[in-house]
Design an enzyme around this catalytic site. Structure first.
Site, PDB file in Angstrom:
ATOM      1  N   LYS A  84      41.337  38.411  40.699  1.00 14.08           N
ATOM      2  CA  LYS A  84      40.135  37.845  40.060  1.00 14.08           C
ATOM      3  C   LYS A  84      38.881  38.662  40.372  1.00 14.08           C
ATOM      4  O   LYS A  84      37.833  38.121  40.712  1.00 14.08           O
ATOM      5  CB  LYS A  84      39.940  36.387  40.463  1.00 14.08           C
ATOM      6  CG  LYS A  84      41.062  35.462  39.984  1.00 14.08           C
ATOM      7  CD  LYS A  84      40.763  34.015  40.317  1.00 14.08           C
ATOM      8  CE  LYS A  84      41.861  33.077  39.822  1.00 14.08           C
ATOM      9  NZ  LYS A  84      43.109  33.215  40.607  1.00 14.08           N
ATOM     10  N   ARG A  85      38.976  39.960  40.235  1.00 15.43           N
ATOM     11  CA  ARG A  85      37.837  40.813  40.521  1.00 15.43           C
ATOM     12  C   ARG A  85      36.848  40.830  39.351  1.00 15.43           C
ATOM     13  O   ARG A  85      37.242  40.732  38.190  1.00 15.43           O
ATOM     14  CB  ARG A  85      38.303  42.240  40.830  1.00 15.43           C
ATOM     15  CG  ARG A  85      39.122  42.369  42.129  1.00 15.43           C
ATOM     16  CD  ARG A  85      38.319  41.874  43.322  1.00 15.43           C
ATOM     17  NE  ARG A  85      38.938  42.245  44.580  1.00 15.43           N
ATOM     18  CZ  ARG A  85      39.579  41.398  45.387  1.00 15.43           C
ATOM     19  NH1 ARG A  85      39.703  40.133  45.055  1.00 15.43           N
ATOM     20  NH2 ARG A  85      40.093  41.807  46.529  1.00 15.43           N
TER      21      ARG A  85
END
Length: 262
Positions: A84-85
């Site tokens: 989830k960057r």
């Protein structure tokens, strides 16, 4: 997915699960947990390590994650790094190199957050396409906190979540690669329309979180074979017995077989 079934199995080594499996809550227990999961899931299509649970152990945890990714890929499993960057500029480019470039952490696909603006993901989208990898962009999640942003309505009546799906669809049309997917929660009653996405839809929340496999068909207008349900706790609680873990995963794969695949 066509050969092995439309299912994404999670590797979520939460400390409570480590203890339930009789393992230590340190890097040694983390490695044992991951090795069992790799052994149980090596004949399935997609496996999603939750990066945060490895990151919690620092460099030792990242070393376990690197081995886990390598072992899964050696078994022919597609690996989706649930990282989830999301950031901007050179920082996003560095994340892209780590998770979608030539790094030991690079997987077949990675999750990303677009809530600094979809355009902020461009370095990741470019790097993923150059390396024939995928990106799953968060669009509509099941957590109640997400609704204040994701279901906000833009001028013209389109929700923010729908704008994310539409932006991903535009990338897929422009590149012809179809390597940009979206994340849509399994428990949503009003999901965005994904019919024009021309890419996969990761659907977390099946099983223990309340999503029912039989209710997923056609979610958001999805075509057969487009949905990739993601399951973690529902399967992992069958461990640490290897056969029981594998059987739990197989039962869940059978439960979602109607969505496309084998």
């Amino acid at each position: 997915m066509a050969r092995r079934g439309p299912l994404c199995l999670g590797i979520d080594p939460h400390p409570e699960l480590l203890r339930a499996w009789g393992l230590s809550t340190d890097a040694v227990g983390l490695a044992a947990f991951s090795e069992l999961c790799v052994a149980a899931f090596q004949e399935f299509a997609v496996v999603k390590p939750q990066v945060a649970f490895f990151e919690a152990y620092g460099s030792a945890g990242y070393a376990v994650l690197e081995r886990t990714i390598a072992d899964l890929r050696e078994a022919g499993v597609l690996v989706l790094a649930d990282a989830k960057r999301g950031d901007i500029g050179s920082t996003m480019a560095a994340y892209a190199a780590a998770w979608a470039g030539d790094s030991p952490l690079a997987a077949d696909a990675v999750t990303a957050s677009p809530y600094l603006g979809f355009g902020s993901l461009q370095p990741l989208l470019d790097t993923a396409r150059e390396h024939d990898r995928g990106v799953f962009v968060l669009a509509a999640t099941s957590n109640p906190e997400g609704a204040t942003v994701q279901r906000a309505v833009e001028p013209g009546g389109r929700t923010v979540a729908q704008s994310i799906v539409d932006a991903a669809a535009e990338v897929n049309r422009a590149t012809g690669s179809g390597n940009v997917g979206v994340v849509v929660g399994a428990t949503l009653t009003d999901p965005p329309d994904v019919s024009a996405l021309d890419g996969p839809v990761l659907v977390p929340g099946v099983g223990a979180q309340g999503g029912r496999p039989e209710a997923l068909a056609g979610l958001g207008g999805a075509a057969p074979g487009q949905l990739l349900p993601a399951v973690s706790r529902e399967v992992l609680r069958a461990g640490p017995d290897l056969a029981k873990l594998r059987d739990a995963a197989a039962r869940m794969r059978d439960a979602v077989a109607h969505l496309g695949g084998r």
